[in-house]
Design a protein around this motif. Structure first.
Motif, PDB file in Angstrom:
ATOM      1  N   THR A  77       0.820  -1.213   0.000  1.00 36.73           N
ATOM      2  CA  THR A  77       0.000   0.000   0.000  1.00 36.73           C
ATOM      3  C   THR A  77       0.854   1.262   0.000  1.00 36.73           C
ATOM      4  OG1 THR A  77      -0.166   0.031   2.421  1.00 36.73           O
ATOM      5  CG2 THR A  77      -1.846  -1.207   1.208  1.00 36.73           C
ATOM      6  N   HIS A  78       2.162   1.102   0.216  1.00 29.08           N
ATOM      7  CA  HIS A  78       3.050   2.267   0.296  1.00 29.08           C
ATOM      8  C   HIS A  78       4.224   2.201  -0.679  1.00 29.08           C
ATOM      9  CE1 HIS A  78       1.186   3.801   4.053  1.00 29.08           C
ATOM     10  NE2 HIS A  78       0.960   2.514   4.270  1.00 29.08           N
ATOM     11  N   PHE A  79       4.577   1.018  -1.151  1.00 23.01           N
ATOM     12  CA  PHE A  79       5.747   0.857  -2.004  1.00 23.01           C
ATOM     13  C   PHE A  79       5.444  -0.128  -3.136  1.00 23.01           C
ATOM     14  CE2 PHE A  79       7.193   1.518   2.386  1.00 23.01           C
ATOM     15  CZ  PHE A  79       7.988   2.649   2.243  1.00 23.01           C
ATOM     16  N   ASN A  80       6.305  -0.112  -4.141  1.00 23.46           N
ATOM     17  CA  ASN A  80       6.296  -1.181  -5.142  1.00 23.46           C
ATOM     18  C   ASN A  80       7.046  -2.364  -4.537  1.00 23.46           C
ATOM     19  OD1 ASN A  80       5.062   0.540  -7.062  1.00 23.46           O
ATOM     20  ND2 ASN A  80       7.057   1.355  -7.661  1.00 23.46           N
ATOM     21  N   VAL A  81       6.371  -3.444  -4.340  1.00 30.74           N
ATOM     22  CA  VAL A  81       6.964  -4.592  -3.652  1.00 30.74           C
ATOM     23  C   VAL A  81       6.997  -5.809  -4.574  1.00 30.74           C
ATOM     24  CG1 VAL A  81       6.811  -6.147  -1.674  1.00 30.74           C
ATOM     25  CG2 VAL A  81       6.133  -3.746  -1.425  1.00 30.74           C
ATOM     26  N   ASP A  82       8.178  -6.387  -4.714  1.00 32.26           N
ATOM     27  CA  ASP A  82       8.343  -7.652  -5.433  1.00 32.26           C
ATOM     28  C   ASP A  82       8.899  -8.678  -4.466  1.00 32.26           C
ATOM     29  OD1 ASP A  82       7.901  -7.431  -8.517  1.00 32.26           O
ATOM     30  OD2 ASP A  82       8.957  -5.583  -7.979  1.00 32.26           O
ATOM     31  N   ILE A  83       8.274  -9.841  -4.441  1.00 28.82           N
ATOM     32  CA  ILE A  83       8.761 -10.926  -3.591  1.00 28.82           C
ATOM     33  C   ILE A  83       9.380 -12.003  -4.467  1.00 28.82           C
ATOM     34  CG2 ILE A  83       8.084 -12.747  -1.976  1.00 28.82           C
ATOM     35  CD1 ILE A  83       5.869 -10.886  -0.988  1.00 28.82           C
ATOM     36  N   VAL A  84      10.615 -12.334  -4.166  1.00 27.54           N
ATOM     37  CA  VAL A  84      11.298 -13.448  -4.824  1.00 27.54           C
ATOM     38  C   VAL A  84      11.463 -14.526  -3.765  1.00 27.54           C
ATOM     39  CG1 VAL A  84      13.379 -14.221  -6.003  1.00 27.54           C
ATOM     40  CG2 VAL A  84      12.512 -11.897  -6.399  1.00 27.54           C
ATOM     41  N   THR A  85      10.785 -15.642  -3.931  1.00 24.80           N
ATOM     42  CA  THR A  85      10.799 -16.658  -2.888  1.00 24.80           C
ATOM     43  C   THR A  85      11.407 -17.969  -3.368  1.00 24.80           C
ATOM     44  OG1 THR A  85       9.437 -17.813  -1.241  1.00 24.80           O
ATOM     45  CG2 THR A  85       8.435 -17.452  -3.420  1.00 24.80           C
ATOM     46  N   GLN A  86      12.090 -18.616  -2.437  1.00 20.57           N
ATOM     47  CA  GLN A  86      12.580 -19.976  -2.675  1.00 20.57           C
ATOM     48  C   GLN A  86      11.498 -20.996  -2.340  1.00 20.57           C
ATOM     49  OE1 GLN A  86      16.716 -20.637  -1.093  1.00 20.57           O
ATOM     50  NE2 GLN A  86      16.460 -18.540  -0.362  1.00 20.57           N
ATOM     51  N   ASN A  87      10.424 -20.532  -1.732  1.00 17.89           N
ATOM     52  CA  ASN A  87       9.363 -21.433  -1.279  1.00 17.89           C
ATOM     53  C   ASN A  87       8.462 -21.850  -2.431  1.00 17.89           C
ATOM     54  OD1 ASN A  87      10.407 -21.009   1.269  1.00 17.89           O
ATOM     55  ND2 ASN A  87       8.957 -19.379   1.753  1.00 17.89           N
ATOM     56  N   VAL A  88       7.956 -23.060  -2.346  1.00 19.02           N
ATOM     57  CA  VAL A  88       7.079 -23.577  -3.398  1.00 19.02           C
ATOM     58  C   VAL A  88       5.605 -23.522  -2.981  1.00 19.02           C
ATOM     59  CG1 VAL A  88       8.873 -25.051  -4.373  1.00 19.02           C
ATOM     60  CG2 VAL A  88       7.378 -25.978  -2.596  1.00 19.02           C
ATOM     61  N   LEU A 152      15.560 -17.432 -12.748  1.00 18.03           N
ATOM     62  CA  LEU A 152      16.682 -16.722 -12.136  1.00 18.03           C
ATOM     63  C   LEU A 152      16.955 -15.381 -12.802  1.00 18.03           C
ATOM     64  CD1 LEU A 152      18.938 -16.680 -10.042  1.00 18.03           C
ATOM     65  CD2 LEU A 152      20.393 -17.884 -11.701  1.00 18.03           C
ATOM     66  N   GLU A 153      16.949 -15.340 -14.121  1.00 17.89           N
ATOM     67  CA  GLU A 153      17.241 -14.084 -14.818  1.00 17.89           C
ATOM     68  C   GLU A 153      16.209 -13.017 -14.471  1.00 17.89           C
ATOM     69  OE1 GLU A 153      19.876 -13.168 -16.594  1.00 17.89           O
ATOM     70  OE2 GLU A 153      20.766 -15.087 -16.030  1.00 17.89           O
ATOM     71  N   ASN A 154      14.943 -13.411 -14.394  1.00 14.41           N
ATOM     72  CA  ASN A 154      13.907 -12.459 -13.995  1.00 14.41           C
ATOM     73  C   ASN A 154      14.140 -11.964 -12.570  1.00 14.41           C
ATOM     74  OD1 ASN A 154      12.659 -12.779 -16.442  1.00 14.41           O
ATOM     75  ND2 ASN A 154      11.018 -14.087 -15.696  1.00 14.41           N
ATOM     76  N   ALA A 155      14.559 -12.877 -11.694  1.00  9.52           N
ATOM     77  CA  ALA A 155      14.828 -12.503 -10.307  1.00  9.52           C
ATOM     78  C   ALA A 155      15.990 -11.515 -10.222  1.00  9.52           C
ATOM     79  CB  ALA A 155      15.132 -13.750  -9.479  1.00  9.52           C
ATOM     80  N   ILE A 156      17.002 -11.719 -11.030  1.00  5.90           N
ATOM     81  CA  ILE A 156      18.145 -10.798 -11.053  1.00  5.90           C
ATOM     82  C   ILE A 156      17.699  -9.406 -11.489  1.00  5.90           C
ATOM     83  CG2 ILE A 156      20.314 -10.264 -12.242  1.00  5.90           C
ATOM     84  CD1 ILE A 156      20.879 -13.286 -12.271  1.00  5.90           C
ATOM     85  N   LYS A 157      16.898  -9.338 -12.535  1.00  3.85           N
ATOM     86  CA  LYS A 157      16.419  -8.040 -13.038  1.00  3.85           C
ATOM     87  C   LYS A 157      15.606  -7.309 -11.980  1.00  3.85           C
ATOM     88  CE  LYS A 157      16.292  -9.497 -17.896  1.00  3.85           C
ATOM     89  NZ  LYS A 157      15.422  -9.818 -19.060  1.00  3.85           N
ATOM     90  N   ILE A 158      14.789  -8.048 -11.253  1.00  2.31           N
ATOM     91  CA  ILE A 158      13.989  -7.453 -10.181  1.00  2.31           C
ATOM     92  C   ILE A 158      14.895  -6.931  -9.070  1.00  2.31           C
ATOM     93  CG2 ILE A 158      12.369  -7.995  -8.310  1.00  2.31           C
ATOM     94  CD1 ILE A 158      11.010  -9.952 -10.284  1.00  2.31           C
ATOM     95  N   THR A 159      15.870  -7.744  -8.667  1.00  5.41           N
ATOM     96  CA  THR A 159      16.744  -7.382  -7.558  1.00  5.41           C
ATOM     97  C   THR A 159      17.605  -6.173  -7.884  1.00  5.41           C
ATOM     98  OG1 THR A 159      16.802  -9.733  -6.940  1.00  5.41           O
ATOM     99  CG2 THR A 159      18.427  -8.297  -5.911  1.00  5.41           C
ATOM    100  N   GLU A 160      18.023  -6.068  -9.121  1.00  6.32           N
ATOM    101  CA  GLU A 160      18.865  -4.949  -9.533  1.00  6.32           C
ATOM    102  C   GLU A 160      18.161  -3.598  -9.368  1.00  6.32           C
ATOM    103  OE1 GLU A 160      21.787  -6.894 -12.946  1.00  6.32           O
ATOM    104  OE2 GLU A 160      19.791  -6.167 -13.524  1.00  6.32           O
TER     105      GLU A 160
END
Length: 228
Positions: A77-88, A152-160
């Motif tokens: 509600t306050h930020f753009n949030v992306d979650i990258v999880t190792q959980n299934v 993984l590549e998508n996760a890298i782009k998000i993290t950057e």
């Protein structure tokens, strides 16, 4: 600060009552990891592997998101949030988070053994002999050891793009997921929520360690970020 990226591991799900797959002795629910989490294990004994994940899927459907999952949803509600999880599991989604990337697959999905791109929703047991429309056996949509991590590549782009990185409930020992911390800029603030953190503030610049369980540490951290 606009973009917050959250990396999560088994610790956040364990507090919903969801067992973590791997015990301290390296066994996954009493099974050697090579038996139930590798392509070779599936080829050798597909029925055993299917039942292993059937049991995990049944258990997942009995638990609910906890306060940490819900706090991360509030952060949106306050930020753009992306979650990258190792959980299934799907506890982030059920907790209200909109942007969740699963590095290691999803337990509530199945796919054909013939192609990783033929993916189906799955909330029931997968049985030996159960096939897709093209006649290929179905398997859990899980990234096993020895397989590529397609997201993984998508996760890298998000993290950057992170203005802030939050790490929750992960040992930061499983690669390539653990390498994502290296893709944030050196001045990006990092918060590590874990009762037994694997890294300390002395090891990395701009790192704040919160030595609490997720259900305590995450709501507290989220409240402080929102109030700033």
């Amino acid at each position: 600060m606009k973009n917050i990226v959250v990396l999560t591991g088994a610790g956040i799900s364990a507090e919903s009552g969801l067992k973590t797959f791997r015990d301290s002795n390296g066994l996954w629910e009493g099974h050697d990891v090579m038996e139930v989490a590798t392509p070779e294990g599936f080829q050798k004994n597909p029925e055993l592997v299917l039942e292993f994940y059937n049991q995990r899927r049944r258990q997942l459907l009995t638990v609910v998101p906890n306060a940490a999952h819900k706090a991360l949803a509030d952060l949106e509600t306050h930020f753009n949030v992306d979650i990258v999880t190792q959980n299934v599991d799907d506890l982030h989604e059920r907790g209200g988070s909109s942007n969740v990337l699963h590095l290691h697959g999803e337990l509530l999905k199945a796919r054909s053994v013939n192609t990783e791109n033929e993916i189906f929703d799955c909330r029931k047991d997968i049985l030996l002999g159960e096939t897709c429309a093209n006649g290929y056996q179905l398997r859990p949509h899980i990234v096993w050891f020895g397989e590529a991590v397609p997201m993984l590549e998508n996760a890298i782009k998000i993290t950057e793009k992170a203005d802030c990185l939050i790490i929750i409930g992960t040992s930061m020992q499983v690669y390539p997921a653990a390498s994502l911390i290296d893709f944030v800029s050196t001045d990006t603030p990092i918060y590590f929520v874990d009762p037994k953190p694997a890294i300390s503030g002395d090891e990395r610049r701009n790192l704040t360690v919160i030595s609490e369980n997720a259900v305590i540490g995450v709501p507290t951290l989220v409240a402080s970020l929102i109030d700033r």
